[in-house]
Write a protein that holds these residues in place. Structure first.
Motif, PDB file in Angstrom:
ATOM      1  N   SER A 198      -5.879   8.180   7.546  1.00 56.72           N
ATOM      2  CA  SER A 198      -5.279   7.195   6.651  1.00 56.72           C
ATOM      3  C   SER A 198      -6.112   7.048   5.384  1.00 56.72           C
ATOM      4  O   SER A 198      -7.292   7.400   5.342  1.00 56.72           O
ATOM      5  CB  SER A 198      -5.186   5.852   7.363  1.00 56.72           C
ATOM      6  N   LYS A 249      -5.677  -5.727  13.039  1.00 57.56           N
ATOM      7  CA  LYS A 249      -6.264  -5.451  11.733  1.00 57.56           C
ATOM      8  C   LYS A 249      -7.753  -5.106  11.814  1.00 57.56           C
ATOM      9  O   LYS A 249      -8.528  -5.421  10.913  1.00 57.56           O
ATOM     10  CB  LYS A 249      -6.031  -6.611  10.760  1.00 57.56           C
ATOM     11  N   THR A 292       0.818  -1.200   0.000  1.00 59.36           N
ATOM     12  CA  THR A 292       0.000   0.000   0.000  1.00 59.36           C
ATOM     13  C   THR A 292       0.857   1.259   0.000  1.00 59.36           C
ATOM     14  O   THR A 292       1.671   1.456   0.888  1.00 59.36           O
ATOM     15  CB  THR A 292      -0.911  -0.005   1.232  1.00 59.36           C
ATOM     16  N   LYS A 310     -14.922  -2.596  12.438  1.00 64.57           N
ATOM     17  CA  LYS A 310     -14.600  -2.704  11.022  1.00 64.57           C
ATOM     18  C   LYS A 310     -13.151  -3.159  10.892  1.00 64.57           C
ATOM     19  O   LYS A 310     -12.329  -2.919  11.778  1.00 64.57           O
ATOM     20  CB  LYS A 310     -14.804  -1.370  10.311  1.00 64.57           C
ATOM     21  N   GLY A 311     -12.868  -3.865   9.818  1.00 66.51           N
ATOM     22  CA  GLY A 311     -11.494  -4.325   9.652  1.00 66.51           C
ATOM     23  C   GLY A 311     -11.375  -5.346   8.541  1.00 66.51           C
ATOM     24  O   GLY A 311     -12.282  -5.481   7.710  1.00 66.51           O
ATOM     25  N   THR A 324       2.542  -7.701   2.632  1.00 66.83           N
ATOM     26  CA  THR A 324       1.395  -6.811   2.809  1.00 66.83           C
ATOM     27  C   THR A 324       0.446  -7.322   3.884  1.00 66.83           C
ATOM     28  O   THR A 324       0.386  -8.516   4.160  1.00 66.83           O
ATOM     29  CB  THR A 324       0.624  -6.654   1.480  1.00 66.83           C
ATOM     30  N   GLY A 325      -0.289  -6.396   4.465  1.00 69.37           N
ATOM     31  CA  GLY A 325      -1.275  -6.762   5.478  1.00 69.37           C
ATOM     32  C   GLY A 325      -2.593  -7.165   4.848  1.00 69.37           C
ATOM     33  O   GLY A 325      -3.510  -7.584   5.531  1.00 69.37           O
ATOM     34  N   ASP A 326      -2.665  -7.045   3.528  1.00 67.58           N
ATOM     35  CA  ASP A 326      -3.929  -7.275   2.845  1.00 67.58           C
ATOM     36  C   ASP A 326      -4.240  -8.750   2.635  1.00 67.58           C
ATOM     37  O   ASP A 326      -3.387  -9.615   2.819  1.00 67.58           O
ATOM     38  CB  ASP A 326      -3.887  -6.554   1.486  1.00 67.58           C
ATOM     39  N   THR A 352      -7.240   4.429   3.785  1.00 65.59           N
ATOM     40  CA  THR A 352      -8.369   3.505   3.840  1.00 65.59           C
ATOM     41  C   THR A 352      -9.576   4.188   4.473  1.00 65.59           C
ATOM     42  O   THR A 352     -10.695   4.108   3.957  1.00 65.59           O
ATOM     43  CB  THR A 352      -7.994   2.277   4.698  1.00 65.59           C
ATOM     44  N   ASP A 405       6.264   1.341   7.073  1.00 67.82           N
ATOM     45  CA  ASP A 405       5.581   2.583   7.396  1.00 67.82           C
ATOM     46  C   ASP A 405       5.088   2.608   8.838  1.00 67.82           C
ATOM     47  O   ASP A 405       5.087   3.618   9.488  1.00 67.82           O
ATOM     48  CB  ASP A 405       4.418   2.841   6.419  1.00 67.82           C
ATOM     49  N   MET A 425     -10.787  -2.273  14.020  1.00 72.16           N
ATOM     50  CA  MET A 425     -11.000  -1.162  14.940  1.00 72.16           C
ATOM     51  C   MET A 425     -12.416  -1.262  15.466  1.00 72.16           C
ATOM     52  O   MET A 425     -13.334  -1.554  14.705  1.00 72.16           O
ATOM     53  CB  MET A 425     -10.821   0.151  14.183  1.00 72.16           C
TER      54      MET A 425
HETATM   55  N1  LIG Z   1      -8.351   2.094   9.658  1.00 73.27           N
HETATM   56  C1  LIG Z   1      -8.658   0.808   9.549  1.00 73.27           C
HETATM   57  N2  LIG Z   1      -9.631   0.296  10.316  1.00 73.27           N
HETATM   58  C2  LIG Z   1      -9.947  -1.005  10.236  1.00 73.27           C
HETATM   59  N3  LIG Z   1      -9.344  -1.871   9.425  1.00 73.27           N
HETATM   60  C3  LIG Z   1      -8.364  -1.425   8.632  1.00 73.27           C
HETATM   61  C4  LIG Z   1      -7.967  -0.068   8.661  1.00 73.27           C
HETATM   62  N4  LIG Z   1      -6.967   0.091   7.778  1.00 73.27           N
HETATM   63  C5  LIG Z   1      -6.730  -1.109   7.237  1.00 73.27           C
HETATM   64  N5  LIG Z   1      -7.565  -2.034   7.739  1.00 73.27           N
HETATM   65  C6  LIG Z   1      -7.598  -3.466   7.424  1.00 73.27           C
HETATM   66  O1  LIG Z   1      -6.343  -4.027   7.804  1.00 73.27           O
HETATM   67  C7  LIG Z   1      -5.752  -4.679   6.705  1.00 73.27           C
HETATM   68  C8  LIG Z   1      -4.231  -4.546   6.616  1.00 73.27           C
HETATM   69  O2  LIG Z   1      -3.688  -3.554   7.403  1.00 73.27           O
HETATM   70  P1  LIG Z   1      -2.106  -3.429   7.573  1.00 73.27           P
HETATM   71  O3  LIG Z   1      -1.855  -2.191   8.333  1.00 73.27           O
HETATM   72  O4  LIG Z   1      -1.538  -4.689   8.075  1.00 73.27           O
HETATM   73  O5  LIG Z   1      -1.629  -3.264   6.084  1.00 73.27           O
HETATM   74  P2  LIG Z   1      -1.112  -1.957   5.381  1.00 73.27           P
HETATM   75  O6  LIG Z   1       0.136  -1.522   6.027  1.00 73.27           O
HETATM   76  O7  LIG Z   1      -2.224  -0.990   5.319  1.00 73.27           O
HETATM   77  O8  LIG Z   1      -0.823  -2.498   3.928  1.00 73.27           O
HETATM   78  P3  LIG Z   1       0.616  -2.876   3.315  1.00 73.27           P
HETATM   79  O9  LIG Z   1       1.243  -3.814   4.278  1.00 73.27           O
HETATM   80  O10 LIG Z   1       0.253  -3.485   2.023  1.00 73.27           O
HETATM   81  O11 LIG Z   1       1.361  -1.610   3.165  1.00 73.27           O
HETATM   82  C9  LIG Z   1      -6.400  -4.090   5.482  1.00 73.27           C
HETATM   83  O12 LIG Z   1      -6.514  -5.040   4.475  1.00 73.27           O
HETATM   84  C10 LIG Z   1      -7.784  -3.688   5.964  1.00 73.27           C
HETATM   85  O13 LIG Z   1      -8.690  -4.744   5.765  1.00 73.27           O
END
Ligand SMILES: Nc1ncnc2c1ncn2[C@@H]1O[C@H](COP(=O)(O)OP(=O)(O)OP(=O)(O)O)[C@@H](O)[C@H]1O
Ligand SMILES: [Ca+2]
Length: 851
Positions: A479, A516, A411, A534-535, A635-637, A481, A710, A518
């Motif tokens: 953020s 992952k 991301t 949500k998440g 990635t966290g996705d 998202t 990040d 909130m």
């Molecule tokens: N603000 C948020 N509130 C709730 N869930 C979230 C939020 N932001 C991201 N997510 C969920 O968490 C997942 C991954 O988050 P994570 O922080 O691990 O990855 P990232 O750092 O955003 O992505 P990458 O690792 O690709 O840079 C997302 O796929 C999404 O479903």
């Protein structure tokens, strides 16, 4: 509650003279306890209506926080009143200047830059130069005695002049170097933070913070000033950089002290700034830190070794030359005039021989090498800064040149991070929502009840904020998202935002990359509590046992339906959409200290968020492949989203493996070793998966690993990697502090550019070394041979010095600053332990040297 406000004069702040005039009757000083240290309240503070002195404020937070004083001033409310700040609205915009004048600015004392003459002084400390000065003096005296004025001083004067030149050139380049570092430092300090001022939330430079500002802190921030906790959730701080204590500290209403320099490990909060700049403990530490000693890069260390050996060889040759010259002279003298008959001229000749010997050492010692490295790195650094990469340590750039593997985030790095909700699944229908027409259609099909709860969820469960700028324009702080979700929510029902924002939040469990998700619990207007969560889609789905149907009724979620939803998640994900679910549950009572339980939720909707791949990323990945650099995506996705994006970027190939973080975690060390070379994508990763990947690649395959990060939790991986790359835009302060390079535009292409320059640096220095060694060997051999045969050196000391200077400085400048070319990215990286001077280089050096 709003604090009591004093009548505020509508005029601009009065001139200083007026401020300084004491007006003792306007306000009584703060009550003082006889046992407590007394602080003097300056008249100009009273004049402006402030009731507490800056030093006293600073003492409240102090190193550990002073509760007695905190209570004495009436706690947070009392203190905020005394500094004329509202806990909701912050300080008045018109007051900012006055506050800066009276309570100080949030800047740290900059150590005075070293003057040019200090660098000259340093350069003069070189041992060989000192010996040469002595030689020059002896030569002057002897010359004057034998040949008289002015003929006798030419030789000595020549040496002195060339010494001066060497010193000047060295000092100038060092001086410019240090100026560049300072520039870089200033660049590093440009940090923005969210504050509330005058009822408006906006982003402000950390330097411009004042006492009375309300700061918004969230995970990954570095607290920029001392202050008091006003509200927030789950705030955990790491104060190790301040106190050395690594135990995380929980901050809340009961323990409200926040110290500048500590890092937010988890949670969110608002804080009231009460001490800034040098009044904070951090500011004091910063002020006492002097020289942040320019560290030597590994290449420099390697080269210093080379330089020492060459210097020693030079010494041997110098002694030999001197001995040969002396012996020849003595033999000659013995045969013609007799050994006992000495004249001043003879002494001069011997001094000359000595000078030649010393000069040979000076020429042999390639003191230009470190200079070339620094110049070359500094040049690359400057160019890279222009190209949006901030290299924090000189060494990083050069290490990046030998990187064999880049583990990158998805991301923002591979994608643009401009997220838009592209599709939703709600009440059993999938809808595209990428145009106004689609939005109004969506509004038509879903029932009012569903819409209300969806919007409530979107507007309440967020860490971001919609703010109106001075020009009335709407912006969203937060953020990507969350911005996408809020935008979507606003397009469906902007009029509801303010109402829902007003709802009392009873509990907030902020998002982090480990959970992952909130969750937010609110107090419903008609009594009762509601939690929204949500998440990450699969995680939320697991928590649900009911679902909201089209009419807004809660119905059980059957296994079949669950399966159905999972299919929709996967179909969204394979279109490279980031998937998020939102769910809710109603509760009657609430146990304050217990975490909200993670089940019994009702699924509301599934969002598919589009985040297009950056243009140019695919080419950059191709470049890496050609250069034998493996690119891995972490990635966290969702795994399907990850795969889709990785394919689009060219990272995931036919024989590559995409794996989930959990699976990787479960592998044994042997399995991991076998799998590792093929892994190209890690999905649903936790920050520690990244760390594990880095350590395994380093220990099992001796790879030189570059890692991007990040989040706050990325810090360990960033530190463990050979080169840590932090994202400039999306990256948190904590990640940036742990990184070697900051990628200002978050772009993968920039990362590849750093690697190019790194390679250029290495090659340039190799070229310079080859050039220097060739010239050195020639100079040594010519001098020695002719001393043996003719009995005098063909080049005088002065001539040798000039050759040396031109070679060292101008050569360094010319060869060290050559920009990279495409050829460099078509060969494999230099591996760990490869020797710096290759066999081909030795051949060239010796071949050309003996020609
Ligand atoms: N603000 C948020 N509130 C709730 N869930 C979230 C939020 N932001 C991201 N997510 C969920 O968490 C997942 C991954 O988050 P994570 O922080 O691990 O990855 P990232 O750092 O955003 O992505 P990458 O690792 O690709 O840079 C997302 O796929 C999404 O479903
Ligand atoms: Ca990440």
């Amino acid at each position: 509650m709003a604090p009591r406000r004093r009548p505020h004069r509508p005029q601009p702040p009065p001139p200083l003279r007026q401020v300084l005039r004491p007006q003792p009757h306007r306000r009584r000083p703060a009550p003082q306890d006889p046992g407590v240290k007394q602080y003097h309240l300056l008249p100009e503070l009273i004049e402006q209506g402030f009731c507490i002195s800056p030093d006293e404020l600073a003492a409240i937070t102090g190193m550990r926080g002073d509760y007695t004083m905190f209570k004495m001033h009436g706690g947070i409310k009392g203190i905020s009143r005394k500094i004329k700040a509202s806990l909701e609205d912050g300080a008045k915009e018109t007051d900012i200047e006055t506050r800066q004048k009276l309570y100080g600015t949030n800047r740290h004392v900059e150590k005075p830059p070293r003057s040019f003459w200090m660098f000259v002084w340093d350069a003069l400390h070189d041992l060989t130069l000192i010996i040469l000065v002595v030689c020059a003096l002896v030569s002057l005296v002897v010359g004057l005695a034998t040949e008289g004025w002015p003929k006798g001083i030419f030789d000595g004067l020549g040496i002195i002049l060339s010494i001066l030149l060497v010193v000047l050139v060295t000092a100038t380049s060092d001086y410019q170097q240090s100026r560049k570092f300072m520039e870089l430092d200033r660049e590093k300090q440009k940090i923005y933070i969210r504050v509330t001022r005058d009822q408006k939330t906006k982003e402000v430079l950390v330097d411009d913070l004042v006492v009375g500002d309300i700061l918004h802190l969230s995970i990954g921030d570095v607290v920029p000033a001392d202050g008091l906790f006003t509200s927030g959730y789950c705030l955990v701080l790491d104060e190790s950089s301040l106190s050395g204590e690594s135990e995380p500290i929980h901050v809340s209403e009961e323990k409200p002290f926040l110290h500048a320099g500590s890092k937010v490990v988890d949670g969110t909060a608002k804080m009231l700034v009460i001490a800034v700049g040098t009044r904070t403990e951090w500011g004091k530490i910063m002020g006492s830190l002097n020289e942040d000693g320019v560290d030597e890069t590994p290449l420099q260390v390697k080269l210093n070794g080379v330089a020492t050996i060459i210097g020693q060889i030079g010494l041997v040759f110098a002694v030999l030359t001197f001995v040969v010259l002396l012996v020849r002279f003595l033999v000659d003298k013995g045969m013609h005039v007799g050994l006992l008959n000495w004249s001043a001229n003879d002494a001069l000749t011997i001094v000359n021989y000595f000078a030649i010997a010393v000069t040979i050492i000076v020429v042999a010692v390639p003191e230009g090498l470190p200079l070339a490295v620094t110049l070359s790195l500094a040049f690359a650094m400057k160019k890279l800064m222009h190209d949006k990469a901030l290299v924090r340590h000189l060494a990083a750039c050069e290490t990046m040149g030998s990187a064999s593997c880049i583990c990158t985030d998805k991301t923002g790095t591979l994608t643009t991070n401009h997220m838009i909700v592209d599709k939703v699944w709600i009440g059993d229908v999938v809808k595209s929502v990428n145009s106004d027409k689609n939005i109004s259609e969506l509004k038509r099909v879903i029932s009012e009840g569903v819409m209300a709860i969806l919007l409530q969820g979107i507007f309440v469960n967020t860490g971001s904020e919609v703010v109106k700028g001075d020009d009335g324009k709407r912006t969203i702080l937060g953020s990507a998202t969350e911005t996408a979700l809020l935008e979507f929510g606003l397009s469906l029902g902007e009029h509801l935002y303010d109402d829902y924002k007003m709802l009392t939040r009873v509990k907030v469990d902020p998002f982090n990359s480990v959970k992952k998700k909130m969750s937010v619990t609110i107090q419903l207007p008609n009594g009762g509590l509601r939690t929204f969560c949500k998440g990450a889609s699969e995680i939320i789905l697991e928590q649900c046992n009911t679902i909201l149907n089209t009419d807004g009724n809660v119905v059980p979620l059957s296994e079949m339906q669950k399966h159905n939803v999972l299919n929709i998640i996967n179909s969204f994900a394979s279109e490279a959409l980031r998937t998020l679910c939102i769910a809710f549950k109603d509760m009657n009572e609430f146990l304050n200290d217990q975490p909200i339980s993670g089940d019994g939720y009702t699924l509301i909707a599934l969002f598919g968020i589009k985040d297009p791949v950056r243009p140019g990323v695919k080419d950059a990945v191709m470049t890496c492949m050609a250069a034998d650099i493996t690119v891995r995506m972490v990635t966290g996705d969702n795994i399907n989203t990850a795969k889709a994006i990785a394919k689009e970027c060219g990272i995931l190939t036919e024989d590559g493996i995409a794996i989930e973080g959990q699976q990787l975690h479960d592998k044994s060390s042997d399995e991991l070793k076998e799998l590792l070379p093929k892994i190209q994508v890690i999905a649903r990763s936790l920050p520690m998966d990244k760390y594990k990947l880095v350590t395994s690649l380093k220990s099992m395959y001796q790879e030189v690993v570059a890692v991007t990060g990040d989040g706050t939790n990325d810090a360990p991986a960033l530190r463990e990697s050979d080169i840590g790359l932090a994202m400039g835009i999306a990256g948190t302060e904590v990640a940036k502090e742990s990184a070697d390079v900051i990628i200002m535009d978050d772009n993968f292409e920039t990362i590849v550019n750093v690697a190019r320059w790194g390679r250029a640096v290495y090659l340039n220095i190799q070229k310079f070394v080859q050039f220097q060694l060739t010239v050195n060997i020639v100079a040594l051999i010519v001098n020695f041979v002719s001393a043996c045969i003719i009995g005098s050196a063909p080049l005088t000391a002065v001539q040798l010095l000039w050759v040396n200077m031109i070679m060292d400085t101008l050569g360094a400048l010319a060869l060290a600053t050559e920009p990279p070319n495409d050829e460099m990215m078509k060969r494999p990286p230099v591996r760990r332990g490869d020797s710096f001077i290759t066999r081909i280089m030795w051949r060239n050096i010796l071949g050309q040297g003996f020609q």
